[in-house]
Design an enzyme around this catalytic site. Structure first.
Site, short mmCIF file in Angstrom:
data_model
loop_
_atom_site.label_atom_id
_atom_site.label_comp_id
_atom_site.label_asym_id
_atom_site.label_seq_id
_atom_site.Cartn_x
_atom_site.Cartn_y
_atom_site.Cartn_z
N ASP A 97 0.87 -1.16 -0.01
CA ASP A 97 -0.13 0.00 -0.17
C ASP A 97 0.86 1.17 0.00
O ASP A 97 1.63 1.25 0.88
CB ASP A 97 -0.74 -0.12 1.12
CG ASP A 97 -1.86 -1.04 1.34
OD1 ASP A 97 -1.66 -2.28 1.17
OD2 ASP A 97 -3.12 -0.70 1.92
N ASP A 127 -4.09 -0.10 -3.54
CA ASP A 127 -4.15 1.16 -2.75
C ASP A 127 -3.03 2.00 -2.80
O ASP A 127 -2.27 2.42 -2.00
CB ASP A 127 -3.96 0.68 -1.26
CG ASP A 127 -5.40 -0.14 -0.62
OD1 ASP A 127 -6.12 -0.22 -1.58
OD2 ASP A 127 -5.33 -0.27 0.62
N ASP A 130 -6.00 7.36 -1.43
CA ASP A 130 -6.88 7.65 -0.37
C ASP A 130 -5.75 8.05 0.82
O ASP A 130 -4.62 7.36 1.11
CB ASP A 130 -7.81 6.56 0.10
CG ASP A 130 -8.86 6.81 -0.53
OD1 ASP A 130 -9.49 7.91 -1.03
OD2 ASP A 130 -9.69 5.73 -1.08
N ARG A 131 -6.60 8.93 1.82
CA ARG A 131 -5.84 9.02 3.17
C ARG A 131 -4.50 10.26 2.79
O ARG A 131 -4.62 11.01 3.61
CB ARG A 131 -5.32 7.85 3.91
CG ARG A 131 -6.35 6.82 4.23
CD ARG A 131 -6.14 6.06 5.39
NE ARG A 131 -7.04 4.90 5.76
CZ ARG A 131 -8.07 5.00 6.25
NH1 ARG A 131 -8.11 6.34 6.88
NH2 ARG A 131 -8.94 4.40 6.44
N HIS A 160 -8.88 0.31 -2.10
CA HIS A 160 -9.23 1.65 -2.09
C HIS A 160 -9.10 1.96 -3.65
O HIS A 160 -9.30 3.32 -3.72
CB HIS A 160 -8.02 2.28 -1.45
CG HIS A 160 -8.49 2.33 0.07
ND1 HIS A 160 -8.93 3.68 0.68
CD2 HIS A 160 -8.10 1.55 0.88
CE1 HIS A 160 -9.15 3.60 1.80
NE2 HIS A 160 -8.31 2.29 2.10
N HIS A 209 -4.23 -8.12 -3.60
CA HIS A 209 -4.07 -7.16 -2.64
C HIS A 209 -4.65 -7.61 -1.14
O HIS A 209 -3.91 -7.21 -0.06
CB HIS A 209 -4.96 -6.03 -2.73
CG HIS A 209 -5.05 -4.79 -1.89
ND1 HIS A 209 -4.05 -3.86 -1.58
CD2 HIS A 209 -5.98 -4.50 -1.05
CE1 HIS A 209 -4.19 -3.23 -0.56
NE2 HIS A 209 -5.50 -3.23 -0.43
N HIS A 290 -2.60 -4.60 2.20
CA HIS A 290 -3.93 -4.46 2.79
C HIS A 290 -3.90 -4.27 4.32
O HIS A 290 -4.81 -3.55 4.85
CB HIS A 290 -5.01 -5.56 2.56
CG HIS A 290 -6.24 -5.68 2.86
ND1 HIS A 290 -7.14 -4.10 2.55
CD2 HIS A 290 -7.46 -6.19 3.32
CE1 HIS A 290 -8.29 -4.33 2.59
NE2 HIS A 290 -8.43 -5.56 3.21
#
Length: 916
Positions: A97, A127, A130-131, A160, A209, A290
């Protein structure tokens, strides 16, 4: 930008993509210039530009073309990629990620080689976004390198890379902020749907993932047949359930399968499931991402060394304290691990420039650019993690305030309506569903009374939803509208009592209030009514009617009062409140003719009396001043002053009494805030023009959809007021993106969380962070100490930070909920299904078309418990010197015992659910 809703669609009108591709950068554009087809030098320069100038974004025409061309490449690839590692210094590196942390991506490339014929192959295992604040840049760099080196850069899809997660963890807001159109976000989601979902390396290692499958017997052929569409966590068809499995599932130490802690249709799978899959497919290893490994290492080896978790976003969200990790295949059947701690982005750029020199090409082979440090700043990591937990708790307390109020009302309360600390803790544990020692955070969350109790009403009042900034002015307008509705009711005192106290016992009950409020202009939901009444003084299950009437006063909303009028009002408070229980008695003292209203002659007579009480009051004996005071009281200009108008000008006489207008407004804002995920999804669907604007009726339609949810208390009148006042310029169009960004959590200026009362720096905001692993994406979960993690050879790993937020029970959530079935026939889930979480919205009309005119892959997935509005501030990173470079541990596909890595997933490592 004024939207073009309702324009006629001419036959020759260009699609949004065509218009964007035809647009050209103007003289004000400061970003990189691109020429297609791209080459490695352009992509290198683009990546460095992103790092040096994070506020200068790629021109929309370039961004659009990269997405469209990358989509064409990806949709031709199989769902399961077959990859080969190579000997001779060109490894294949599996990256976990990234979550929009550009500093980690550039650190990985710098230390191992940027993509190119002389460098390594890369497999990025999902991923990307995001964030983190730079998800668009991370994804764009990866897609661009894929375009230039399709055989060297490989991408897998993560959980994500879905609309559902992007709606709630920041990416849609990031894209619309940077590119000004939700159509660009739609293009990203179309790319997500065609990404491969797995890879097989050297016919030995399966890379995915999330995890393995809910049923035995799955083969690679089954995985290869998974449709290219949006992930539906409530899927019932076998092929779509496989998509959920590969994106979402997690390993467990125990054999067999169990319900996933992420909720919905997810599962946890044991070592026997891994063994069965590897045996059936004739493979030897599963690699997945993940989760932040439970050891806070960059990797974790599980299931008898047959499953590896790798996570590459170091110090995840600026507070996790974890290392980033990589799995490096040097030749078939053999791999090593690398771990790292990425410097802050400016430091990455600085070190690259110093080590490489200006103008030199980026390294295609491994290079030692970053310094080695023997210690990570453990205190800084622990402090950051603790502050992040405190902010998460504040977020949850705000969202769960109604559940907390219900619990505390049932607890034993002393004469001052305060509860014990133990009951306060029990309420938090019940409502927040967390296994955490709340006493560790008590000082930052609540103040004690002098006798060591907790005023729970004041505690909850410190955690409020507020609507901020220029786009939050509608909230004040709604409050003014409620106020005006109250003020226009010219009722006499006796009429107010008859209205609320039908039996004349001096108290009101909930049925009396429910019947009376609509008659004075307030139409509220039952849950709103319960919240309004709970702050009153209880008398045998009823409420004091005088206090209730007084609480209806909002803060003064009339024209600014002159100094002379304010001076008279202060004199009234000083002289008439002596011996009076409340302002109603003061009103009655002024009402000489006892008709329940105040006339101008009574105000004039009173000022004559007042002027004789003190020498400094002599000036009040003035008919003109009496008229001025009367005008200030007479809000609706009816020629008389009602009790409500009189109360409007004074503070409540009952200490701590909250204006019910403020409480009602908090109900409205909290209902919208708690359902932001669903609302964002609905608004996105309605916004067919992609410009972030909706008509007033479309805006109402979205609010009406969430009004039907169990977690919502919105009424039709609330919706009408909000829609009316959000459209401040009355042009019929509303910016829904700015509307949602305006919501946040208030910072109490006097409470324990106020800056002056926190003994440390303000904690970083974890944008979009939701602490429940079963209802979010890759949420950082700082953890209590478990079994000690083995230290890397070249540097010490930071100790685990403060205890994290983990759910005590497994509960379904909308994050893992059923996708909305687009159509009137769809049945909503029963409220009990969601245990207090907002259920998916079932959307029935105005379905959004993609930028090119067709509906994106269905079924779309509704939002789930909403995240904090994203603000795209740079997440804090380690201080200079607080990072160290890679270390590596050699390993083969089957780890020999005693190799220095965990060979089993022990119970001590499973104290907490997975951190995503």
């Amino acid at each position: 930008m004024n939207p073009s809703k309702g324009k006629e669609q001419g036959a020759k009108k260009l699609s949004w993509e065509q218009q964007t591709l035809h647009s050209k950068p103007d003289a004000n554009y400061k970003g990189p210039e691109l020429h297609f087809p791209l080459d490695s030098a352009q992509v290198d320069n683009m990546g460095l530009h992103f790092a040096k100038h994070p506020d200068v974004h790629l021109h929309p025409s370039y961004q659009c073309r990269i997405l469209m061309e990358a989509k064409e490449i990806l949709e031709k690839l199989p769902r399961v990629q077959r990859l080969k590692s190579k000997t001779g210094g060109k490894p294949l590196i599996v990256v976990g990620d990234m979550h929009g942390q550009l500093k980690d991506l550039l650190t990985i490339f710098t230390e191992n080689g940027f993509p190119g014929p002389a460098g390594p192959q890369y497999l990025f295992n999902g991923d990307f976004v995001d964030r983190g604040t730079m998800g668009a840049e991370v994804a764009t760099i990866l897609l661009a390198y894929k375009m230039v080196y399709p055989d060297l850069v490989h991408l897998n899809r993560g959980n994500h890379e879905t609309i559902m997660m992007n709606m709630n963890y920041g990416f849609i807001d990031e894209v619309t902020t940077k590119f000004g159109s939700t159509h660009m976000f739609t293009l990203f989601t179309q790319v997500w749907n065609v990404l491969p979902i797995a890879a097989v390396i050297d016919d030995k290692a399966f890379v995915v993932h999330g995890g393995l499958f809910r049923v035995n017997g799955i083969t690679l052929s089954h995985v290869n047949s998974i449709p290219r569409r949006e992930c539906d966590l409530g899927a019932t068809s076998p092929d779509m359930q496989l998509l959920v499995d590969v994106l979402w599932n997690d390993p467990q130490a125990e054999k067999g399968r169990s319900k996933g802690l992420r909720g919905g249709g997810t599962i946890n799978f044991g070592p026997d499931v891994t063994e069965e899959f590897l045996k059936r497919t004739k493979l030897e290893l599963v690699i997945r991402s993940h989760q932040v490994p439970s050891t806070n290492r960059g990797y974790e080896v599980l299931h008898n060394s047959k499953l590896i978790t790798v996570f590459s976003a170091s110090n995840y969200c600026g507070s996790q304290g974890n290392h980033g990790g990589l799995v490096v295949f040097h030749k078939p059947g053999e791999h090593t691990f690398k771990e790292f701690w990425a410097p802050a982005l400016p430091e990455v750029v600085k070190l690259l420039e110093v080590k490489l020199g200006a103008g030199r090409p980026l390294p295609r082979t491994p290079s030692k650019v970053f310094k080695i440090s023997t210690e990570v700043s453990e205190s800084d990591v622990a402090l950051s993690a603790t502050q992040a937990i405190e902010d998460q708790l504040a977020e949850l307390i705000t969202r769960k305030s109604e559940a907390l109020a219900w619990f505390y009302r049932g607890c034993h309360q002393d004469a001052k309506k305060c509860i014990s600390v133990s009951d306060w803790v029990s309420g938090l544990s019940s409502a927040l569903q967390l296994d955490i020692d709340f006493l560790n955070y008590r000082e930052s969350l609540v103040d004690l009374t002098p006798d060591g109790k907790i005023d729970w009403r004041h505690f909850l009042s410190c955690y409020q939803v507020e609507v901020q900034g220029e786009h939050g002015k509608w909230a004040d307008a709604v409050k003014n509208s409620i106020h005006a509705s109250l003020m226009k009711q010219d009722l006499r005192v006796s009429e107010y009592f008859q209205l609320f106290d039908r039996n004349g016992d001096g108290t009101v009950d909930i049925d009396e209030v429910r019947e009376a409020l609509p008659k004075i202009g307030l139409s509220i939901a039952n849950s709103q009514l319960m919240d309004l009444m709970e702050s009153m003084v209880e008398k045998n299950g009823k409420l004091d009617v005088l206090s209730f009437l007084e609480s209806l006063q909002p803060a003064y909303k009339g024209p600014p009062l002159g100094d002379d009028v304010q001076e008279i009002m202060r004199a009234i408070e000083v002289t008439l409140t002596k011996g009076a229980k409340n302002m109603l008695e003061v009103f009655r003292k002024l009402d000489r003719d006892k008709n329940g209203m105040l006339e101008e002659h009574e105000i004039t007579r009173f000022l004559g009396w007042l002027s004789a009480q003190k020498p400094e009051y002599n000036k009040f004996n003035n008919p003109a001043l009496a008229h001025k005071l009367f005008e200030a009281f007479d809000m609706n200009k009816s020629g008389s002053i009602s009790l409500m108008e009189f109360l409007d000008c004074f503070k409540p006489s009952t200490p701590g009494l909250t204006s019910q207008v403020d409480r009602l407004m908090q109900q409205i804002t909290r209902s919208i805030y708690n359902n932001q995920g669903s609302l964002r999804y609905l608004f996105y669907q309605l916004d067919t023009s992609g410009d972030g604007m909706l008509s007033r009726e479309e805006f109402r339609e979205g609010l009406r959809a969430i009004a039907g949810l169990e977690s919502s208390t919105l009424t039709d009148s609330d919706i009408e007021m909000v829609a009316q006042h959000v459209d401040a310029d009355s042009d019929g169009h509303i910016s829904w993106t700015e509307f949602l960004k305006a919501f946040g959590i208030s910072k109490d200026e006097e409470g324990p969380r106020s800056p002056k009362n926190r003994a440390r720096a303000q904690s970083p905001r974890l944008e979009g962070l939701h602490p429940f692993p079963h209802s979010s994406g890759t949420a950082p979960q700082p953890k209590a100490a478990a079994s000690p993690a083995p230290k890397p050879k070249s540097a010490a790993i930071a100790k685990r930070p403060a205890p994290g937020l983990t759910p005590r029970v497994t509960r379904p959530s909308v994050a893992a909920g059923v996708a909305p079935k687009l159509g009137a026939s769809a049945a909503a889930p029963q409220p009990s299904q969601w245990h207090g979480q907002p259920a998916p919205v079932h959307y029935t009309s105005s379905m959004r078309a993609s930028a090119s005119g067709h509906v994106p892959g269905q079924p779309h997935v509704s939002g789930h418990p909403a995240a904090l509005p994203s603000s795209y501030g740079q997440h804090p990173s380690m201080p200079p010197g607080g990072y160290h470079s890679y270390h590596q541990t050699t390993s083969t596909l089957h780890h020999p015992p005693g190799h220095g890595v965990p060979t089993s997933y022990t119970s001590s490592q499973r104290q907490f659910p997975p951190r995503y």
